[in-house]
Design a protein around this motif. Structure first.
Motif, PDB file in Angstrom:
ATOM      1  N   LEU A 292       0.845  -1.188   0.000  1.00 25.83           N
ATOM      2  CA  LEU A 292       0.000   0.000   0.000  1.00 25.83           C
ATOM      3  C   LEU A 292       0.882   1.241   0.000  1.00 25.83           C
ATOM      4  N   VAL A 293       1.634   1.392  -1.083  1.00 25.75           N
ATOM      5  CA  VAL A 293       2.590   2.495  -1.156  1.00 25.75           C
ATOM      6  C   VAL A 293       2.773   2.886  -2.613  1.00 25.75           C
ATOM      7  N   LYS A 294       2.880   4.177  -2.844  1.00 24.36           N
ATOM      8  CA  LYS A 294       3.166   4.685  -4.182  1.00 24.36           C
ATOM      9  C   LYS A 294       4.640   5.053  -4.241  1.00 24.36           C
ATOM     10  N   PRO A 295       5.436   4.402  -5.103  1.00 25.60           N
ATOM     11  CA  PRO A 295       6.866   4.733  -5.160  1.00 25.60           C
ATOM     12  C   PRO A 295       7.076   6.169  -5.622  1.00 25.60           C
ATOM     13  N   LYS A 296       8.146   6.780  -5.122  1.00 23.10           N
ATOM     14  CA  LYS A 296       8.440   8.159  -5.474  1.00 23.10           C
ATOM     15  C   LYS A 296       9.213   8.218  -6.782  1.00 23.10           C
ATOM     16  N   ASP A 297       8.995   9.285  -7.515  1.00 23.34           N
ATOM     17  CA  ASP A 297       9.529   9.435  -8.864  1.00 23.34           C
ATOM     18  C   ASP A 297      11.042   9.671  -8.840  1.00 23.34           C
ATOM     19  N   PRO A 298      11.836   8.753  -9.404  1.00 23.13           N
ATOM     20  CA  PRO A 298      13.290   8.979  -9.431  1.00 23.13           C
ATOM     21  C   PRO A 298      13.692  10.137 -10.325  1.00 23.13           C
ATOM     22  N   LEU A 299      12.869  10.464 -11.322  1.00 26.37           N
ATOM     23  CA  LEU A 299      13.243  11.519 -12.254  1.00 26.37           C
ATOM     24  C   LEU A 299      13.193  12.904 -11.617  1.00 26.37           C
ATOM     25  N   GLU A 300      12.447  13.042 -10.526  1.00 22.18           N
ATOM     26  CA  GLU A 300      12.496  14.306  -9.787  1.00 22.18           C
ATOM     27  C   GLU A 300      13.932  14.613  -9.380  1.00 22.18           C
ATOM     28  N   TYR A 301      14.646  13.604  -8.919  1.00 18.91           N
ATOM     29  CA  TYR A 301      16.022  13.818  -8.478  1.00 18.91           C
ATOM     30  C   TYR A 301      17.012  13.781  -9.634  1.00 18.91           C
ATOM     31  N   ASP A 302      16.657  13.180 -10.737  1.00 18.97           N
ATOM     32  CA  ASP A 302      17.474  13.301 -11.941  1.00 18.97           C
ATOM     33  C   ASP A 302      17.471  14.746 -12.424  1.00 18.97           C
ATOM     34  N   ARG A 303      16.322  15.410 -12.332  1.00 17.97           N
ATOM     35  CA  ARG A 303      16.230  16.823 -12.732  1.00 17.97           C
ATOM     36  C   ARG A 303      17.014  17.716 -11.770  1.00 17.97           C
ATOM     37  N   LYS A 304      16.931  17.424 -10.475  1.00 22.64           N
ATOM     38  CA  LYS A 304      17.707  18.203  -9.500  1.00 22.64           C
ATOM     39  C   LYS A 304      19.204  18.004  -9.721  1.00 22.64           C
ATOM     40  N   LEU A 305      19.589  16.802 -10.046  1.00 22.56           N
ATOM     41  CA  LEU A 305      20.989  16.515 -10.331  1.00 22.56           C
ATOM     42  C   LEU A 305      21.456  17.320 -11.533  1.00 22.56           C
ATOM     43  N   ASN A 306      20.631  17.449 -12.531  1.00 20.03           N
ATOM     44  CA  ASN A 306      20.993  18.236 -13.706  1.00 20.03           C
ATOM     45  C   ASN A 306      21.217  19.697 -13.342  1.00 20.03           C
ATOM     46  N   PHE A 307      20.387  20.241 -12.451  1.00 25.08           N
ATOM     47  CA  PHE A 307      20.599  21.620 -11.992  1.00 25.08           C
ATOM     48  C   PHE A 307      21.958  21.747 -11.316  1.00 25.08           C
ATOM     49  N   HIS A 308      22.272  20.818 -10.426  1.00 28.20           N
ATOM     50  CA  HIS A 308      23.490  20.942  -9.627  1.00 28.20           C
ATOM     51  C   HIS A 308      24.761  20.762 -10.450  1.00 28.20           C
ATOM     52  N   ARG A 309      24.681  20.137 -11.598  1.00 28.34           N
ATOM     53  CA  ARG A 309      25.871  20.005 -12.444  1.00 28.34           C
ATOM     54  C   ARG A 309      26.415  21.365 -12.872  1.00 28.34           C
ATOM     55  N   HIS A 310      25.560  22.367 -12.851  1.00 24.59           N
ATOM     56  CA  HIS A 310      25.963  23.699 -13.331  1.00 24.59           C
ATOM     57  C   HIS A 310      26.267  24.663 -12.185  1.00 24.59           C
ATOM     58  N   VAL A 311      26.135  24.210 -10.949  1.00 24.71           N
ATOM     59  CA  VAL A 311      26.395  25.074  -9.796  1.00 24.71           C
ATOM     60  C   VAL A 311      27.874  25.030  -9.454  1.00 24.71           C
ATOM     61  N   LYS A 312      28.503  26.177  -9.355  1.00 29.10           N
ATOM     62  CA  LYS A 312      29.951  26.234  -9.080  1.00 29.10           C
ATOM     63  C   LYS A 312      30.261  26.720  -7.676  1.00 29.10           C
ATOM     64  N   HIS A 313      29.344  27.447  -7.034  1.00 25.05           N
ATOM     65  CA  HIS A 313      29.640  28.037  -5.732  1.00 25.05           C
ATOM     66  C   HIS A 313      28.383  28.017  -4.868  1.00 25.05           C
ATOM     67  N   ALA A 314      28.579  27.928  -3.563  1.00 27.29           N
ATOM     68  CA  ALA A 314      27.454  27.900  -2.622  1.00 27.29           C
ATOM     69  C   ALA A 314      26.615  29.173  -2.687  1.00 27.29           C
ATOM     70  N   ARG A 315      27.157  30.269  -3.234  1.00 33.86           N
ATOM     71  CA  ARG A 315      26.344  31.471  -3.436  1.00 33.86           C
ATOM     72  C   ARG A 315      25.131  31.179  -4.284  1.00 33.86           C
ATOM     73  N   GLU A 316      25.273  30.285  -5.256  1.00 36.21           N
ATOM     74  CA  GLU A 316      24.168  29.950  -6.145  1.00 36.21           C
ATOM     75  C   GLU A 316      23.089  29.136  -5.460  1.00 36.21           C
ATOM     76  N   LEU A 317      23.376  28.687  -4.244  1.00 39.62           N
ATOM     77  CA  LEU A 317      22.401  27.950  -3.434  1.00 39.62           C
ATOM     78  C   LEU A 317      21.824  28.814  -2.334  1.00 39.62           C
ATOM     79  N   GLY A 318      22.297  30.058  -2.222  1.00 37.99           N
ATOM     80  CA  GLY A 318      21.752  30.985  -1.245  1.00 37.99           C
ATOM     81  C   GLY A 318      22.677  31.358  -0.118  1.00 37.99           C
ATOM     82  N   LEU A 319      23.870  30.830  -0.089  1.00 39.61           N
ATOM     83  CA  LEU A 319      24.794  31.131   0.996  1.00 39.61           C
ATOM     84  C   LEU A 319      25.437  32.486   0.760  1.00 39.61           C
ATOM     85  N   GLY A 320      25.117  33.443   1.604  1.00 38.10           N
ATOM     86  CA  GLY A 320      25.672  34.778   1.466  1.00 38.10           C
ATOM     87  C   GLY A 320      25.075  35.578   0.333  1.00 38.10           C
ATOM     88  N   ALA A 321      24.026  35.002  -0.301  1.00 41.23           N
ATOM     89  CA  ALA A 321      23.416  35.716  -1.436  1.00 41.23           C
ATOM     90  C   ALA A 321      22.482  36.814  -0.947  1.00 41.23           C
TER      91      ALA A 321
END
Length: 321
Positions: A292-321
């Motif tokens: 009685l469980v609906k598996p979670k979509d792995p492609l949600e995290y494939d898309r997040k992984l694609n975003f992070h491939r282009h991040v070079k500094h923690a500023r782009e994640l909000g640190l000190g921004a």
């Protein structure tokens, strides 16, 4: 949380006879989540959660998890407490599974968190890290870098049935992460699964943290990366910089990130995205019949992984921004 194992009325009654929690007035399965079987219990003495341990949770790890919850509660962190049975032990068995009854926490899980929720979560995460510093038990992270290639091996042959090119993208990313993964960062007890359904709020304040069954000893900043991925992306897979800024500010209001943690944060976010993409992929391809469980979509995290491939500094994640 989820239901993999059905518990009959007779099995439940026999199990609860070993506890002093009153007479059961109602119980029902909780369908959210993907790891353990959970039931909500309402008795004449209060409300509880019955958890049956399944899948990735090793019985040998249970003393760590249960001891950690007790330790954190004593340090002022609001988290569930295991209930001892009449023998003075927290752990029993029901329906052939190791099982525990834990106290019920008030509050609701926020499915669409605001920046204010993210800031409160960041502060709560830092408090957890500090509260766990004198916990003497250790548990390696069984789902860190070394586990990802074996996980992928379980799904590689069918990966492209989920998304064309997923197998090749994952192979390349695993090689890149292995080369760049940081070591010797400040470490201690981390939650390692602090998704929105594992945090309760009353209003905009955190009222409790639950589901410590991936908790382990690892880098604090890796836990921060997990939360950035779980809390700060929108439905369209865009990263919400305002939420990221709020979460990181909330965390640093309690515990400052050190320079090497700041430098490592982008690669840790990539690794976190890989970890959850892989476990979701394996689950997606291997749902037990009748669960009685609906598996979670792995492609949600494939898309997040694609975003992070282009991040070079923690500023782009909000640190000190």
């Amino acid at each position: 949380m989820a239901v993999y194992t059905e518990v009959s009325d007779e099995e439940l009654s026999a199990f609860l006879d070993t506890y002093d929690i009153g007479t059961v007035l109602s119980y029902k399965g909780i369908a959210e989540g993907v790891e353990n079987t959970n039931y909500f219990l309402h008795t004449t003495k209060g409300s509880y959660i019955l958890t049956l341990y399944e899948k990735r949770v090793r019985e040998d790890d249970l003393p760590f998890f249960l001891g950690l919850m007790q330790h954190l509660a004593l340090r002022g962190l609001n988290c569930p407490l295991p209930v001892n049975n009449r023998r003075g032990e927290p752990l029993g068995r029901v329906a052939g599974r190791p099982a525990v009854i834990i106290t019920f926490l008030e509050g609701i899980a926020i499915r669409r968190p605001t920046a204010q929720h993210c800031g409160a979560l960041g502060a709560a995460l830092a408090k957890l890290h500090l509260a766990g510093q004198d916990f003497t038990m250790r548990r390696p992270n069984a789902l860190s870098l070394e586990a990802w290639a074996p996980l992928f091996a379980q799904a590689e042959a069918q990966a492209d049935t989920v998304s064309i090119g997923l197998a090749e993208r994952t192979r390349r990313e695993l090689a890149s992460l292995a080369d760049a993964w940081p070591h010797d960062l400040p470490s201690g007890i981390i939650h390692a699964d602090l998704f929105t359904d594992n945090v309760f709020f009353i209003g905009s304040e955190v009222s409790g943290l639950i589901d410590f069954y991936f908790a382990c000893t690892d880098a604090f900043a890796y836990d921060v990366a997990i939360c950035l991925n779980a809390w700060c992306f929108e439905i369209d897979a865009s990263f919400n910089l305002t939420k990221g800024r709020a979460m990181l500010a909330g965390y640093q209001s309690v515990r400052r990130l050190e320079p090497d943690e700041v430098e490592a944060l982008p690669i840790l976010c990539r690794g976190s995205a890989m970890r959850f993409m892989l476990t979701r992929l394996v689950d997606w391809l291997n749902v037990p019949p009748g669960a009685l469980v609906k598996p979670k979509d792995p492609l949600e995290y494939d898309r997040k992984l694609n975003f992070h491939r282009h991040v070079k500094h923690a500023r782009e994640l909000g640190l000190g921004a």
